[in-house]
Design a protein around this motif. Structure first.
Motif, mmCIF file in Angstrom:
data_model
loop_
_atom_site.group_PDB
_atom_site.id
_atom_site.type_symbol
_atom_site.label_atom_id
_atom_site.label_comp_id
_atom_site.label_asym_id
_atom_site.label_seq_id
_atom_site.Cartn_x
_atom_site.Cartn_y
_atom_site.Cartn_z
ATOM 1 N N ASN A 1 0.589 -1.123 0.021
ATOM 2 C CA ASN A 1 -0.237 -0.016 -0.273
ATOM 3 C C ASN A 1 0.915 1.083 -0.203
ATOM 4 N N LYS A 2 1.917 1.063 0.949
ATOM 5 C CA LYS A 2 2.755 2.663 0.818
ATOM 6 C C LYS A 2 3.727 2.104 0.979
ATOM 7 N N ILE A 3 5.023 2.646 0.692
ATOM 8 C CA ILE A 3 6.251 2.382 0.817
ATOM 9 C C ILE A 3 7.025 3.438 1.835
ATOM 10 N N VAL A 4 8.416 3.222 2.931
ATOM 11 C CA VAL A 4 8.014 4.184 4.482
ATOM 12 C C VAL A 4 10.031 4.764 3.566
ATOM 13 N N THR A 5 10.352 3.939 3.205
ATOM 14 C CA THR A 5 11.829 4.166 3.793
ATOM 15 C C THR A 5 12.530 2.922 2.417
ATOM 16 N N GLU B 1 14.173 -0.049 17.869
ATOM 17 C CA GLU B 1 13.227 0.214 17.187
ATOM 18 C C GLU B 1 12.045 -0.616 16.996
ATOM 19 N N SER B 2 10.714 -0.004 16.567
ATOM 20 C CA SER B 2 9.493 -0.786 16.675
ATOM 21 C C SER B 2 8.639 0.177 15.658
ATOM 22 N N HIS B 3 8.140 -0.374 14.701
ATOM 23 C CA HIS B 3 7.247 0.248 14.163
ATOM 24 C C HIS B 3 5.637 -0.438 13.328
ATOM 25 N N ASP B 4 5.188 0.470 13.112
ATOM 26 C CA ASP B 4 3.276 -0.461 12.627
ATOM 27 C C ASP B 4 3.364 -0.822 11.159
ATOM 28 N N GLN C 1 21.693 -13.383 2.640
ATOM 29 C CA GLN C 1 20.261 -13.901 3.326
ATOM 30 C C GLN C 1 19.432 -12.251 3.418
ATOM 31 N N MET C 2 18.257 -12.748 3.303
ATOM 32 C CA MET C 2 16.973 -12.076 4.254
ATOM 33 C C MET C 2 15.556 -11.498 5.375
ATOM 34 N N LEU C 3 16.043 -11.271 6.190
ATOM 35 C CA LEU C 3 14.996 -11.406 7.419
ATOM 36 C C LEU C 3 13.716 -10.415 7.386
ATOM 37 N N PHE C 4 13.200 -10.720 7.829
ATOM 38 C CA PHE C 4 11.677 -9.927 7.655
ATOM 39 C C PHE C 4 11.223 -9.973 9.106
ATOM 40 N N HIS C 5 10.630 -8.637 9.042
ATOM 41 C CA HIS C 5 10.704 -8.093 11.176
ATOM 42 C C HIS C 5 9.057 -7.206 10.583
ATOM 43 N N LYS C 6 7.785 -8.007 10.923
ATOM 44 C CA LYS C 6 6.513 -7.702 11.162
ATOM 45 C C LYS C 6 6.170 -6.705 12.176
ATOM 46 N N PRO C 7 5.630 -5.932 11.830
ATOM 47 C CA PRO C 7 5.051 -4.777 12.220
ATOM 48 C C PRO C 7 4.648 -4.744 14.346
ATOM 49 N N ASN C 8 5.639 -3.785 14.222
ATOM 50 C CA ASN C 8 5.501 -3.663 16.005
ATOM 51 C C ASN C 8 6.540 -5.042 16.620
ATOM 52 N N GLU C 9 7.337 -5.753 15.966
ATOM 53 C CA GLU C 9 8.359 -6.229 16.067
ATOM 54 C C GLU C 9 9.138 -5.515 16.824
ATOM 55 N N ARG C 10 9.931 -5.603 17.393
ATOM 56 C CA ARG C 10 11.339 -4.736 18.531
ATOM 57 C C ARG C 10 12.601 -5.856 17.339
ATOM 58 N N PRO D 1 23.591 8.446 3.340
ATOM 59 C CA PRO D 1 22.773 7.663 4.222
ATOM 60 C C PRO D 1 22.266 7.523 5.293
ATOM 61 N N ASP D 2 21.682 7.638 5.765
ATOM 62 C CA ASP D 2 20.334 8.628 7.333
ATOM 63 C C ASP D 2 19.788 7.393 7.490
ATOM 64 N N PRO D 3 20.230 6.812 8.899
ATOM 65 C CA PRO D 3 19.734 5.259 9.488
ATOM 66 C C PRO D 3 18.404 5.853 9.965
ATOM 67 N N ASP D 4 18.223 7.005 10.296
ATOM 68 C CA ASP D 4 16.859 7.641 10.865
ATOM 69 C C ASP D 4 16.188 8.725 10.232
ATOM 70 N N MET D 5 15.978 8.790 8.816
ATOM 71 C CA MET D 5 15.284 9.347 7.935
ATOM 72 C C MET D 5 13.920 8.492 8.118
ATOM 73 N N LYS D 6 13.102 9.680 8.770
ATOM 74 C CA LYS D 6 11.331 9.433 8.722
ATOM 75 C C LYS D 6 10.910 9.335 7.331
ATOM 76 N N LYS D 7 10.606 10.318 6.309
ATOM 77 C CA LYS D 7 10.679 10.561 5.315
ATOM 78 C C LYS D 7 11.442 10.787 3.501
ATOM 79 N N MET D 8 10.974 9.971 2.848
ATOM 80 C CA MET D 8 12.098 10.096 1.393
ATOM 81 C C MET D 8 11.683 11.270 0.884
#
Length: 292
Positions: A16-20, A35-38, A65-74, A133-140
């Motif tokens: 639905n949306k790309i965040v970063t 960190e965690s996010h929805d 290898q690729m790892l998946f973090h589901k929503p709200n996972e720390r 590179p900015d790991p803290d980027m919240k909006k592109m």
């Protein structure tokens, strides 16, 4: 006038949306705190090794290898302190039910799947204004003149990558197993692990390789296997080896030392201790009991 049927297309999943989107070469001492996010996040080790955490579980992410973090996972990310690493990270919104397939997954990508990753990276450079590179980027921010259709191509390649990964791990000659109920999916995981152990009964395999082949994290494999069998994965592996050893002892063609070597035990003494743990007899005692 001919009447045509318009087939309504079904979507397996929709981003639905790309965040970063990030593609960085991290220095050897890089570390990013929890960190965690929805929304979903994927981490791909393109070069080198990444050390990730997922709800306090430490996961070593090897190259490819690729790892998946589901929503709200720390989760957190760092390098190993010895070498730099090139890491691709994408975070996105996807509410499709089929995304549950990726929970607790660590997947090794093949060449065609990696091409989707590179296509996403290339399109993101031509679409978004990300110079540093900015790991803290919240909006592109968008480029002043982005490439035509870049956002849609990023979305399409990400969806194609996810579908390709699902296919590669679920397609069988009898059909596709992705829509099995959750209990059946967990049962399939356990049976897959059992098959991996059985096929390596004469060899050696460690828990990292087992989880890699099963494409699940250690904590998930440990939990589901213990619930289903009452044994740890490696205990069950030794159980299979001793079960095979009993059959070989009954046949009587090999010595105890030869059986220990055939089943890849480090020493005859370790073989004997393991055998006694499962049978309450030494191999010699068992051999005598079945030859009477």
């Amino acid at each position: 006038m001919k009447k045509y049927f318009k087939h309504k297309l079904q979507n397996l999943l929709v981003v639905n949306k790309i965040v970063t989107l990030h593609y960085f070469e991290f220095e050897k001492d890089f570390s990013y705190s929890d960190e965690s996010h929805d929304f979903w996040e994927i981490v791909f080790a393109d070069k080198g090794t990444a050390i990730c955490t997922s709800n306090d579980e430490k996961i070593i992410l090897s190259q490819g290898q690729m790892l998946f973090h589901k929503p709200n996972e720390r989760h957190s990310l760092s390098c190993d302190g010895k070498n730099s690493a090139k890491i691709f990270i994408a975070s996105f919104d996807c509410h499709s039910e089929s995304m549950r397939f990726f929970e607790n997954k660590v997947i090794t990508l093949n060449k065609s799947q990696i091409k989707h990753v590179y296509a996403i990276i290339e399109e993101s450079r031509r679409t978004f204004d990300i110079l540093f590179p900015d790991p803290d980027m919240k909006k592109m921010p968008m480029l002043s003149k982005p490439t035509l259709g870049g956002e849609q191509i990023i979305k399409n390649h990400l969806e194609l990558l996810l579908i390709d990964l699902m296919r590669s791990l679920t397609e069988t000659e009898s059909g596709n197993e992705i829509f099995l109920p959750e209990k059946e999916l967990e049962s399939k995981l356990v049976s897959d692990v059992m098959q991996i152990l059985k096929s390596n009964v004469y060899g050696e395999i460690n828990i990292d390789e087992i989880c890699k082949r099963a494409s699940y994290s250690k904590s998930h494999v440990f939990k589901q296997f213990k619930l289903a069998t009452g044994k740890s994965v490696m205990d069950y592996y030794n159980y299979l080896k001793i079960k095979t050893a009993k059959q070989l002892l009954k046949e009587g063609d090999l010595s105890i030392k030869e059986i220990a070597e055939k089943l890849s035990f480090d020493t005859p003494n370790y073989f004997s201790k393991t055998f006694k743990k499962f049978t309450e007899m030494t191999p010699s005692q068992y051999k005598k009991s079945v030859s009477l």
